[in-house]
Scaffold this motif. Structure first.
Motif, short mmCIF file in Angstrom:
data_model
loop_
_atom_site.label_atom_id
_atom_site.label_comp_id
_atom_site.label_asym_id
_atom_site.label_seq_id
_atom_site.Cartn_x
_atom_site.Cartn_y
_atom_site.Cartn_z
N TYR A 62 0.83 -1.19 0.00
CA TYR A 62 0.00 0.00 0.00
C TYR A 62 0.87 1.25 0.00
O TYR A 62 1.86 1.33 0.71
CB TYR A 62 -0.91 0.03 1.23
N THR A 63 0.50 2.20 -0.81
CA THR A 63 1.14 3.50 -0.80
C THR A 63 0.06 4.53 -0.53
O THR A 63 -1.10 4.33 -0.90
CB THR A 63 1.84 3.81 -2.13
N GLY A 64 0.44 5.58 0.13
CA GLY A 64 -0.55 6.60 0.44
C GLY A 64 -1.30 6.34 1.73
O GLY A 64 -2.30 6.97 2.00
N LYS A 90 0.79 6.74 9.83
CA LYS A 90 1.47 8.03 9.71
C LYS A 90 1.31 8.61 8.31
O LYS A 90 1.11 9.81 8.15
CB LYS A 90 2.94 7.90 10.06
N GLN A 91 1.35 7.77 7.29
CA GLN A 91 1.12 8.24 5.92
C GLN A 91 -0.30 8.79 5.77
O GLN A 91 -0.52 9.80 5.10
CB GLN A 91 1.32 7.12 4.91
N SER A 92 -1.26 8.13 6.38
CA SER A 92 -2.66 8.52 6.26
C SER A 92 -2.99 9.79 7.04
O SER A 92 -3.70 10.66 6.55
CB SER A 92 -3.58 7.41 6.77
N MET A 93 -2.50 9.85 8.28
CA MET A 93 -2.91 10.91 9.19
C MET A 93 -1.90 12.04 9.33
O MET A 93 -2.23 13.10 9.84
CB MET A 93 -3.18 10.30 10.58
N GLY A 94 -0.65 11.79 8.94
CA GLY A 94 0.37 12.81 9.10
C GLY A 94 1.01 12.83 10.47
O GLY A 94 1.88 13.64 10.75
N ILE A 95 0.54 11.93 11.35
CA ILE A 95 1.10 11.80 12.70
C ILE A 95 1.23 10.33 13.04
O ILE A 95 0.53 9.49 12.46
CB ILE A 95 0.22 12.50 13.78
N ALA A 96 2.10 10.03 13.98
CA ALA A 96 2.28 8.65 14.44
C ALA A 96 1.06 8.24 15.28
O ALA A 96 0.38 9.10 15.86
CB ALA A 96 3.54 8.54 15.26
N PRO A 97 0.79 6.93 15.38
CA PRO A 97 -0.37 6.47 16.15
C PRO A 97 -0.36 6.95 17.61
O PRO A 97 -1.41 7.28 18.16
CB PRO A 97 -0.29 4.95 16.08
N HIS A 98 0.81 7.00 18.23
CA HIS A 98 0.85 7.41 19.64
C HIS A 98 0.57 8.90 19.82
O HIS A 98 0.30 9.35 20.92
CB HIS A 98 2.20 7.03 20.27
N PRO A 106 -5.78 1.77 3.71
CA PRO A 106 -7.06 1.83 2.98
C PRO A 106 -8.13 2.44 3.88
O PRO A 106 -8.08 2.29 5.11
CB PRO A 106 -7.36 0.37 2.67
N LYS A 107 -9.08 3.13 3.31
CA LYS A 107 -10.07 3.88 4.10
C LYS A 107 -10.80 3.02 5.11
O LYS A 107 -11.03 3.45 6.24
CB LYS A 107 -11.06 4.58 3.17
N HIS A 108 -11.16 1.80 4.73
CA HIS A 108 -11.92 0.97 5.67
C HIS A 108 -11.07 0.57 6.88
O HIS A 108 -11.57 0.50 8.00
CB HIS A 108 -12.51 -0.26 4.97
N GLN A 109 -9.79 0.33 6.68
CA GLN A 109 -8.92 -0.02 7.80
C GLN A 109 -8.67 1.20 8.69
O GLN A 109 -8.66 1.08 9.92
CB GLN A 109 -7.58 -0.57 7.30
N LEU A 110 -8.46 2.35 8.09
CA LEU A 110 -8.24 3.57 8.86
C LEU A 110 -9.48 3.90 9.69
O LEU A 110 -9.38 4.21 10.87
CB LEU A 110 -7.89 4.73 7.93
N LYS A 111 -10.63 3.79 9.07
CA LYS A 111 -11.89 4.08 9.76
C LYS A 111 -12.09 3.13 10.95
O LYS A 111 -12.48 3.56 12.04
CB LYS A 111 -13.05 3.97 8.77
N SER A 112 -11.81 1.85 10.75
CA SER A 112 -11.96 0.87 11.83
C SER A 112 -10.99 1.14 12.97
O SER A 112 -11.36 1.07 14.14
CB SER A 112 -11.71 -0.55 11.30
N ALA A 113 -9.75 1.47 12.63
CA ALA A 113 -8.74 1.73 13.65
C ALA A 113 -9.09 2.97 14.46
O ALA A 113 -9.01 2.96 15.70
CB ALA A 113 -7.36 1.89 13.00
N PHE A 172 1.47 -1.12 10.36
CA PHE A 172 0.33 -0.27 10.71
C PHE A 172 0.81 1.13 11.07
O PHE A 172 0.25 2.12 10.60
CB PHE A 172 -0.46 -0.86 11.88
N ALA A 173 1.84 1.23 11.91
CA ALA A 173 2.35 2.53 12.33
C ALA A 173 2.81 3.35 11.13
O ALA A 173 2.54 4.55 11.04
CB ALA A 173 3.48 2.36 13.34
N SER A 174 3.48 2.70 10.21
CA SER A 174 3.97 3.38 9.02
C SER A 174 2.81 3.88 8.15
O SER A 174 2.80 5.04 7.72
CB SER A 174 4.86 2.43 8.21
N LEU A 175 1.84 3.03 7.90
CA LEU A 175 0.70 3.41 7.06
C LEU A 175 -0.20 4.44 7.76
O LEU A 175 -0.75 5.33 7.12
CB LEU A 175 -0.11 2.19 6.67
#
Length: 70
Positions: free
Chosen positions: A14-16, A59-67, A19-26, A54-57
């Motif tokens: 995955y680049t970018g 950050k790509q999606s949100m612009g910030i790390a999960p923590h 995926p929206k469904h995984q981000l939404k669920s998380a 997950f952490a890498s993707l």
């Protein structure tokens, strides 16, 4: 595996971001469990991928790390 297998495997990369469904669920899982001390492994399990990936993707999606997500 390519040498010894008769099937061709396609490894998705995955680049970018997520995926929206995984981000939404998380994000829904995080928001539903804010009172708990969630681990990266727990959240990654919701997205069904490894914690590091997950952490890498995320950050790509949100612009910030999960923590850093609040």
């Amino acid at each position: 595996m390519k040498r010894y297998s008769t099937q061709k495997f396609i490894i998705r990369e995955y680049t970018g971001g997520l995926p929206k469904h995984q981000l939404k669920s998380a994000i829904a899982y995080i928001n539903d469990n804010l009172e708990q001390n969630l681990s990266l492994a727990e959240i990654a399990a919701i997205a069904q991928i490894s914690p590091h990936y997950f952490a890498s993707l995320f950050k790509q999606s949100m612009g910030i790390a999960p923590h850093q997500y609040k």
